[in-house]
Design a protein around this motif. Structure first.
Motif, mmCIF file in Angstrom:
data_model
loop_
_atom_site.group_PDB
_atom_site.id
_atom_site.type_symbol
_atom_site.label_atom_id
_atom_site.label_comp_id
_atom_site.label_asym_id
_atom_site.label_seq_id
_atom_site.Cartn_x
_atom_site.Cartn_y
_atom_site.Cartn_z
ATOM 1 N N SER A 212 10.627 25.308 -28.757
ATOM 2 C CA SER A 212 10.312 26.702 -28.431
ATOM 3 C C SER A 212 8.981 27.157 -29.024
ATOM 4 N N SER A 213 8.497 26.453 -30.041
ATOM 5 C CA SER A 213 7.199 26.802 -30.633
ATOM 6 C C SER A 213 6.033 26.282 -29.798
ATOM 7 N N LYS A 214 6.313 25.427 -28.826
ATOM 8 C CA LYS A 214 5.339 24.884 -27.874
ATOM 9 C C LYS A 214 4.135 24.230 -28.560
ATOM 10 N N PRO A 215 4.406 23.257 -29.412
ATOM 11 C CA PRO A 215 3.280 22.585 -30.063
ATOM 12 C C PRO A 215 2.611 21.590 -29.121
ATOM 13 N N ASP A 216 1.322 21.354 -29.347
ATOM 14 C CA ASP A 216 0.628 20.260 -28.676
ATOM 15 C C ASP A 216 0.783 18.975 -29.475
ATOM 16 N N ILE A 217 0.838 19.117 -30.802
ATOM 17 C CA ILE A 217 0.916 17.970 -31.704
ATOM 18 C C ILE A 217 1.985 18.254 -32.760
ATOM 19 N N VAL A 218 2.825 17.271 -33.022
ATOM 20 C CA VAL A 218 3.832 17.390 -34.085
ATOM 21 C C VAL A 218 3.548 16.336 -35.140
ATOM 22 N N TYR A 219 3.238 16.793 -36.363
ATOM 23 C CA TYR A 219 3.106 15.892 -37.501
ATOM 24 C C TYR A 219 4.498 15.685 -38.096
ATOM 25 N N VAL A 220 4.909 14.438 -38.207
ATOM 26 C CA VAL A 220 6.234 14.110 -38.745
ATOM 27 C C VAL A 220 6.064 13.317 -40.026
ATOM 28 N N ALA A 221 6.672 13.786 -41.111
ATOM 29 C CA ALA A 221 6.602 13.084 -42.396
ATOM 30 C C ALA A 221 8.029 12.796 -42.857
ATOM 31 N N MET A 222 8.563 11.676 -42.402
ATOM 32 C CA MET A 222 9.937 11.289 -42.731
ATOM 33 C C MET A 222 10.033 9.912 -43.367
ATOM 34 N N GLY A 223 8.916 9.251 -43.570
ATOM 35 C CA GLY A 223 8.963 7.899 -44.123
ATOM 36 C C GLY A 223 9.166 6.864 -43.034
ATOM 37 N N GLN A 224 8.837 5.605 -43.375
ATOM 38 C CA GLN A 224 8.986 4.493 -42.430
ATOM 39 C C GLN A 224 10.292 3.747 -42.682
ATOM 40 N N PRO A 225 10.984 3.302 -41.662
ATOM 41 C CA PRO A 225 10.720 3.543 -40.234
ATOM 42 C C PRO A 225 11.462 4.754 -39.694
ATOM 43 N N LYS A 226 12.039 5.550 -40.588
ATOM 44 C CA LYS A 226 12.839 6.696 -40.146
ATOM 45 C C LYS A 226 12.045 7.604 -39.222
ATOM 46 N N GLY A 227 10.784 7.885 -39.595
ATOM 47 C CA GLY A 227 9.990 8.800 -38.793
ATOM 48 C C GLY A 227 9.708 8.289 -37.402
ATOM 49 N N GLU A 228 9.323 7.010 -37.299
ATOM 50 C CA GLU A 228 9.022 6.416 -35.992
ATOM 51 C C GLU A 228 10.266 6.369 -35.109
ATOM 52 N N LEU A 229 11.399 6.004 -35.704
ATOM 53 C CA LEU A 229 12.650 5.938 -34.943
ATOM 54 C C LEU A 229 13.076 7.333 -34.494
ATOM 55 N N TRP A 230 12.897 8.313 -35.369
ATOM 56 C CA TRP A 230 13.273 9.685 -35.016
ATOM 57 C C TRP A 230 12.416 10.191 -33.871
ATOM 58 N N ILE A 231 11.124 9.928 -33.939
ATOM 59 C CA ILE A 231 10.233 10.365 -32.858
ATOM 60 C C ILE A 231 10.614 9.706 -31.537
ATOM 61 N N ALA A 232 10.844 8.392 -31.565
ATOM 62 C CA ALA A 232 11.176 7.672 -30.335
ATOM 63 C C ALA A 232 12.462 8.198 -29.708
ATOM 64 N N GLU A 233 13.381 8.646 -30.546
ATOM 65 C CA GLU A 233 14.661 9.159 -30.049
ATOM 66 C C GLU A 233 14.541 10.586 -29.519
ATOM 67 N N ASN A 234 13.603 11.368 -30.058
ATOM 68 C CA ASN A 234 13.601 12.801 -29.776
ATOM 69 C C ASN A 234 12.347 13.346 -29.084
ATOM 70 N N TYR A 235 11.318 12.517 -28.882
ATOM 71 C CA TYR A 235 10.062 13.086 -28.382
ATOM 72 C C TYR A 235 10.204 13.697 -26.994
ATOM 73 N N ARG A 236 11.057 13.127 -26.159
ATOM 74 C CA ARG A 236 11.231 13.701 -24.822
ATOM 75 C C ARG A 236 11.884 15.080 -24.903
ATOM 76 N N ALA A 237 12.879 15.226 -25.779
ATOM 77 C CA ALA A 237 13.541 16.520 -25.934
ATOM 78 C C ALA A 237 12.608 17.552 -26.547
#
Length: 306
Positions: A212-237
């Motif tokens: 709802s915030s309509k970002p163009d870019i999302v910086y994610v700081a969750m550590g490896q590989p948690k962050g990459e896996l989280w993005i891959a699972e949720n980027y479409r949503a």
């Protein structure tokens, strides 16, 4: 107690725990940051080689299981622009030696890497190894530098950035410092989820809040590989054109962790500097990284398998 007061108090606790010498971390590296910003200015002045064409995956070279894109810092910024202009949900990855090792240990990361728009190399060992191929990587694109470069670029271009992750209060501190440094930056939102797993409703609320915030870019700081896996699972949503896991970059910007001097970075020894700062947290990780590197190099010798 207000949420704002709690956030500021949590951020202060984090900053109070940093090494004594880190109080001047950013001031010591000011010249380095200014040089980086000068490179961004040069990239802004350069014509876009892609023009109005749809973003295409850049040429890559595979090093130890990870397909690294052959991109300079300026080209990385231009590719981010292409993704934002395309408007489709997407992400890219900044991969260091630790991420190489994790990819070898977690098969699911290979699909994450394949689905990424591109992967930039955040490690000198892989840059050096690529020079033995016909497609050498042009340079290291460090995530801790990219956060400054991409934020300055976004402030100029009008891209909205969402800050997600990090210790309580640290993402807000990073967003505040970057906003002060780059007037015109639009912060779409800031959120530091608890380190525990979120329940279904909390997760749904988080995704809805970001979307709802309509970002163009999302910086994610969750550590490896948690962050990459989280993005891959949720980027479409989420729906943002660009998501990227940036590791400890919030900590660097907030001032809680000092970066190594430039000569140490160029020598590929930043890991030594970081380990000296946080030996308990990083010693085990760097030991494993070192074993992975030696094994990867050995397996490429004529003697391997004999």
């Amino acid at each position: 107690m207000s949420n704002a007061f709690q956030t500021n108090a949590a951020a202060q606790v984090f900053l109070d725990r940093k090494p004594v010498h880190a109080d001047r971390a950013l001031s010591k590296l000011e010249a380095q940051i200014v040089q980086l910003e000068a490179r961004v200015e040069e990239a802004l002045a350069e014509p876009d080689s892609n023009g109005d064409r749809s973003p295409a995956k850049p040429e890559a070279v595979e090093i130890w299981g990870v397909p690294f894109s052959r991109l300079t810092l300026g080209q990385t910024l231009q590719h981010v622009d292409h993704l934002v202009a395309a408007g489709q949900p997407g992400y890219f990855i900044t991969a260091n030696l630790n991420y190489n090792m994790l990819t070898s240990q977690h098969p699911e990361l290979r699909q994450v890497n394949d689905d990424a728009a591109f992967i930039v190399c955040d490690g000198m060992p892989m840059v050096w190894r690529s020079r033995w191929t016909d497609s050498p990587l042009p340079e290291r694109v460090a995530g801790s530098e990219l956060i400054y470069a991409l934020t300055k670029w976004s402030a100029h271009k009008g891209h909205r950035i969402y800050f997600l992750g990090g210790a309580p209060g640290v993402a807000q501190a990073a967003a505040d410092k970057l906003s002060a440094r780059y007037p015109g930056l639009t912060v779409a939102g800031v959120h530091s989820p608890p380190f525990r797993p979120l329940d279904d409703q909390e997760h749904a609320d988080l995704i809805d809040q970001i979307r709802s915030s309509k970002p163009d870019i999302v910086y994610v700081a969750m550590g490896q590989p948690k962050g990459e896996l989280w993005i891959a699972e949720n980027y479409r949503a989420i729906g943002a054109p660009v998501c990227v896991q940036i590791g400890a970059s919030f900590d660097f910007v907030a001032g809680g962790v000092a970066r190594a001097p430039r000569w140490i970075q160029r020598a590929g020894l930043e890991w030594c500097y970081r380990m000296a700062q946080e030996p308990r947290r990083l010693a085990g990780r760097y030991w494993q990284n070192g074993k992975f590197l030696l094994r990867a190099l050995w397996q490429e010798t004529p003697f391997a398998g004999r």
